[in-house]
Write a protein that holds these residues in place. Structure first.
Motif, PDB file in Angstrom:
ATOM      1  N   ALA A  67      23.925  35.625  36.823  1.00 51.78           N
ATOM      2  CA  ALA A  67      25.050  35.138  37.632  1.00 51.78           C
ATOM      3  C   ALA A  67      26.364  35.349  36.900  1.00 51.78           C
ATOM      4  O   ALA A  67      27.389  35.689  37.510  1.00 51.78           O
ATOM      5  N   ASP A  68      26.359  35.160  35.581  1.00 55.45           N
ATOM      6  CA  ASP A  68      27.576  35.368  34.802  1.00 55.45           C
ATOM      7  C   ASP A  68      27.982  36.847  34.796  1.00 55.45           C
ATOM      8  O   ASP A  68      29.179  37.165  34.872  1.00 55.45           O
ATOM      9  N   GLN A  69      26.990  37.726  34.713  1.00 50.72           N
ATOM     10  CA  GLN A  69      27.287  39.157  34.783  1.00 50.72           C
ATOM     11  C   GLN A  69      27.858  39.527  36.155  1.00 50.72           C
ATOM     12  O   GLN A  69      28.805  40.324  36.263  1.00 50.72           O
ATOM     13  N   ALA A  70      27.285  38.962  37.215  1.00 48.51           N
ATOM     14  CA  ALA A  70      27.807  39.222  38.563  1.00 48.51           C
ATOM     15  C   ALA A  70      29.220  38.672  38.705  1.00 48.51           C
ATOM     16  O   ALA A  70      30.075  39.264  39.377  1.00 48.51           O
ATOM     17  N   LEU A  71      29.492  37.537  38.072  1.00 54.27           N
ATOM     18  CA  LEU A  71      30.843  36.968  38.094  1.00 54.27           C
ATOM     19  C   LEU A  71      31.828  37.930  37.438  1.00 54.27           C
ATOM     20  O   LEU A  71      32.955  38.126  37.936  1.00 54.27           O
ATOM     21  N   TYR A  72      31.442  38.547  36.341  1.00 52.67           N
ATOM     22  CA  TYR A  72      32.315  39.508  35.669  1.00 52.67           C
ATOM     23  C   TYR A  72      32.656  40.677  36.594  1.00 52.67           C
ATOM     24  O   TYR A  72      33.800  41.132  36.653  1.00 52.67           O
ATOM     25  N   VAL A  73      31.665  41.128  37.353  1.00 53.26           N
ATOM     26  CA  VAL A  73      31.904  42.208  38.313  1.00 53.26           C
ATOM     27  C   VAL A  73      32.870  41.755  39.391  1.00 53.26           C
ATOM     28  O   VAL A  73      33.798  42.482  39.785  1.00 53.26           O
ATOM     29  N   ALA A  74      32.706  40.537  39.891  1.00 55.07           N
ATOM     30  CA  ALA A  74      33.589  40.018  40.940  1.00 55.07           C
ATOM     31  C   ALA A  74      35.028  39.924  40.451  1.00 55.07           C
ATOM     32  O   ALA A  74      35.983  40.251  41.181  1.00 55.07           O
ATOM     33  N   LYS A  75      35.241  39.480  39.211  1.00 55.33           N
ATOM     34  CA  LYS A  75      36.589  39.333  38.684  1.00 55.33           C
ATOM     35  C   LYS A  75      37.231  40.698  38.429  1.00 55.33           C
ATOM     36  O   LYS A  75      38.425  40.896  38.679  1.00 55.33           O
TER      37      LYS A  75
ATOM     38  N   SER B  86      36.369  33.322  41.938  1.00 55.64           N
ATOM     39  CA  SER B  86      35.418  34.432  41.954  1.00 55.64           C
ATOM     40  C   SER B  86      34.039  33.863  41.654  1.00 55.64           C
ATOM     41  O   SER B  86      33.902  32.940  40.843  1.00 55.64           O
ATOM     42  N   ILE B  87      33.004  34.431  42.304  1.00 54.13           N
ATOM     43  CA  ILE B  87      31.664  33.847  42.210  1.00 54.13           C
ATOM     44  C   ILE B  87      30.649  34.939  41.917  1.00 54.13           C
ATOM     45  O   ILE B  87      30.665  36.003  42.564  1.00 54.13           O
ATOM     46  N   GLY B  88      29.772  34.653  40.964  1.00 50.28           N
ATOM     47  CA  GLY B  88      28.641  35.516  40.703  1.00 50.28           C
ATOM     48  C   GLY B  88      27.380  34.844  41.173  1.00 50.28           C
ATOM     49  O   GLY B  88      27.146  33.661  40.892  1.00 50.28           O
ATOM     50  N   VAL B  89      26.544  35.583  41.933  1.00 49.96           N
ATOM     51  CA  VAL B  89      25.348  35.001  42.552  1.00 49.96           C
ATOM     52  C   VAL B  89      24.114  35.673  41.965  1.00 49.96           C
ATOM     53  O   VAL B  89      24.064  36.900  41.819  1.00 49.96           O
ATOM     54  N   ALA B  90      23.101  34.875  41.624  1.00 50.23           N
ATOM     55  CA  ALA B  90      21.829  35.416  41.139  1.00 50.23           C
ATOM     56  C   ALA B  90      20.705  34.601  41.736  1.00 50.23           C
ATOM     57  O   ALA B  90      20.802  33.362  41.853  1.00 50.23           O
ATOM     58  N   THR B  91      19.634  35.273  42.156  1.00 49.32           N
ATOM     59  CA  THR B  91      18.466  34.616  42.753  1.00 49.32           C
ATOM     60  C   THR B  91      17.219  35.136  42.061  1.00 49.32           C
ATOM     61  O   THR B  91      17.105  36.331  41.777  1.00 49.32           O
ATOM     62  N   GLY B  92      16.290  34.226  41.785  1.00 50.52           N
ATOM     63  CA  GLY B  92      15.051  34.631  41.137  1.00 50.52           C
ATOM     64  C   GLY B  92      13.866  33.907  41.712  1.00 50.52           C
ATOM     65  O   GLY B  92      13.979  32.814  42.290  1.00 50.52           O
ATOM     66  N   LEU B  93      12.695  34.539  41.587  1.00 52.51           N
ATOM     67  CA  LEU B  93      11.431  33.939  41.991  1.00 52.51           C
ATOM     68  C   LEU B  93      10.619  33.628  40.740  1.00 52.51           C
ATOM     69  O   LEU B  93      10.731  34.322  39.731  1.00 52.51           O
ATOM     70  N   PRO B  94       9.826  32.588  40.785  1.00 56.08           N
ATOM     71  CA  PRO B  94       8.995  32.270  39.624  1.00 56.08           C
ATOM     72  C   PRO B  94       8.096  33.448  39.287  1.00 56.08           C
ATOM     73  O   PRO B  94       7.572  34.092  40.203  1.00 56.08           O
ATOM     74  N   PRO B  95       7.869  33.732  37.986  1.00 55.00           N
ATOM     75  CA  PRO B  95       8.424  32.964  36.854  1.00 55.00           C
ATOM     76  C   PRO B  95       9.721  33.526  36.326  1.00 55.00           C
ATOM     77  O   PRO B  95      10.140  33.181  35.228  1.00 55.00           O
ATOM     78  N   ASP B  96      10.384  34.417  37.074  1.00 50.46           N
ATOM     79  CA  ASP B  96      11.588  35.088  36.581  1.00 50.46           C
ATOM     80  C   ASP B  96      12.841  34.316  36.970  1.00 50.46           C
ATOM     81  O   ASP B  96      13.697  34.827  37.693  1.00 50.46           O
TER      82      ASP B  96
END
Length: 494
Positions: free
Chosen positions: A469-477, A451-461
């Motif tokens: 990404a870890d939160q998204a991983l929890y949703v995937a599982k 299971s994979i959690g994906v997160a993308t950000g733009l500077p400076p965030d």
């Protein structure tokens, strides 16, 4: 009680020769002016033999003991030559050269540190430098002799002062080395030799000044009986200190650094001091010897610097290898959590500097605890290694990074990848693990999946990428596993 008897024996030994010198003339019924010189010859020769005997004692370092034996041999030779050529009644210049030369091997022992290289070429250079120092010493006193080769009376004061300076200089040098020693054998040698040199400086000072103070009878008596004491004391010290003892080196790093840094300067100071005695009558030859001594010194320093540079490079390579190993996960062979932390900091700075997005993928092997419980931990290790290879094989760009985050979790960084690009990589990872058909009895379709959690950000965030990404991983599982989910996005099956 045994220790007390032993030290009483040492005290008796140190006093035996002075007492013999005092009682022998009355027993013989006549003056024995030459007795003092024969006793000094005997004491110095015995001390030299004792130092040579210590070469076979493993608790003594051979290099330093050889230097001590050579110094004592020079002193013994000077006394023997004085007795043979002048009956010890006059001051032959050649004997002064030998007496001064006793300090040259000791100076070498003091300036040579364990940090320096030990090789044949180095020993040849050091040996040549010691010989040149002895020649400089001879040239320095050569013009002080009369037509018969004896020391001129008017120059006696300056020679006595030179002896005093040499003795005090050697004593202080050995005291400093004993205080800054980092190894037990080194500390023991410099401590006992400093004791000998301190006693010798006192005895030699009184003996050399007796002719300058003829109105002090007690001074004359001490001048005759004291010179044997330092040599016998050295023999006792060598015997008493032959066993290892508890030792704690100085904790002041500056003291050790000061000791090592002063060592080359002492040799240079010795060359400079001895060159002051070169007169106009021997200008050409003296300059040649001085130039050779300086050349030998330069070669010696160059050898040391070359050795330090080579050692530094070897250490740098070893440290780099250790650093590489420390950044790899031992089980899977891919970077570990520490390497990921460094990569995250670097990729975050690059994203902020270039204004490009940064994506993170948190990857977890589904139902891995169940896998370990049913198939065992060895099989689990094999499965983790296979998953790591498959995940790494899905990355296409050199800048992409994957590491083992801990346990059955992995993490990937995708510099410059936007949300859609990160989803493409996540989908590829899901498919690669599923298609590999790694057997898992209780897994989805009997296979190992992730299971994979994906997160993308733009500077400076970009600082919160891993958390998102870890939160998204929890949703995937929690949504069925074997899929990837983007942060704040709808569920996307793998």
């Amino acid at each position: 009680m045994g220790t007390t008897r032993r030290y009483l024996g040492y005290a008796v030994a140190c006093l035996a020769l002075p007492v013999a010198q005092v009682v022998a003339p009355p027993l013989a019924g006549r003056e024995l002016p030459e007795l003092a010189y024969y006793l000094m010859l005997f004491a110095s020769g015995a001390a030299c033999l004792a130092a040579l005997a210590c070469l076979r004692v493993p608790t003594y370092e051979r290099r330093t003991m050889v230097c001590l034996a050579l110094g004592l041999a020079c002193w013994f030779a000077g006394m023997a030559y004085a007795i043979a050529r002048s009956g010890a009644e006059e001051n032959l210049i050649s004997t002064y050269v030998l007496f001064v030369s006793y300090g040259v091997p000791l100076l070498y022992a003091a300036v040579s540190t364990r940090d320096e290289p030990s090789m044949l070429s180095r020993r040849i250079v050091d040996g040549s430098l010691l010989i040149l120092l002895v020649i400089l010493c001879y040239l320095g006193v050569r013009d002080l002799r009369d037509a018969n080769g004896f020391l001129k009376n008017e120059d006696m004061v300056w020679v006595v002062v030179a002896f005093d300076v040499e003795n005090v200089f050697l004593f202080l040098t050995f005291v400093i080395r004993s205080l800054t020693a980092t190894e037990e054998r080194e500390h023991r040698f410099f401590r006992l030799t400093a004791t000998f040199l301190g006693l010798y400086a006192i005895a030699a000072g009184i003996h050399n000044h007796d002719e300058l103070h003829p109105n002090l009878p007690i001074f004359q008596q001490l001048a005759d009986v004291l010179p044997t004491v330092p040599f016998v004391a050295l023999i006792c010290l060598l015997h008493a200190q032959r066993h290892r003892r508890p030792f704690e080196p100085t904790r002041h790093r500056w003291a050790r650094q000061l000791s090592v840094s002063l060592a080359p300067g002492l040799l240079l100071a010795a060359i400079f001091a001895l060159s002051l005695g070169i007169s106009e009558t021997q200008r050409t030859f003296g300059r040649v010897v001085l130039a050779l001594a300086m050349l030998a010194y330069v070669v010696r320093v160059t050898q040391t610097q070359f050795w330090f540079a080579r050692t530094r490079d070897m250490l740098s390579e070893a440290l780099a290898a250790v650093e590489r190993v420390s950044l790899l996960d031992e089980l899977t062979g891919i970077p570990n959590r520490r390497a990921f932390d460094q990569a995250l900091a670097e990729r975050t700075k690059e994203a902020a500097r270039e204004g490009k997005p940064l994506s993170a993928l948190m990857i977890d092997v589904d139902l891995f605890k169940t896998f370990n419980d049913t198939r065992g931990h060895p099989a689990g290790d094999v499965a983790l290694s296979a998953v790591a290879r498959l995940l790494a094989g899905t990355l296409r760009r050199p800048t992409d990074f994957i590491a083992r985050y801990g346990g059955e979790e992995f993490v990937a960084l995708l510099p410059g990848a936007d949300r859609l690009g990160a989803q493409v990589v996540a989908r590829r990872m899901n498919r690669a693990i599923y298609d590999a058909q790694l057997e898992h009895t209780h897994g989805i379709d009997g296979r190992v999946t992730v299971s994979i959690g994906v997160a993308t950000g733009l500077p400076p965030d970009v600082q919160s990428l891993v958390r998102e990404a870890d939160q998204a991983l929890y949703v995937a599982k929690s949504s069925g596993r074997n899929r990837h989910v983007s942060a704040n996005e709808a569920l996307e099956p793998g």
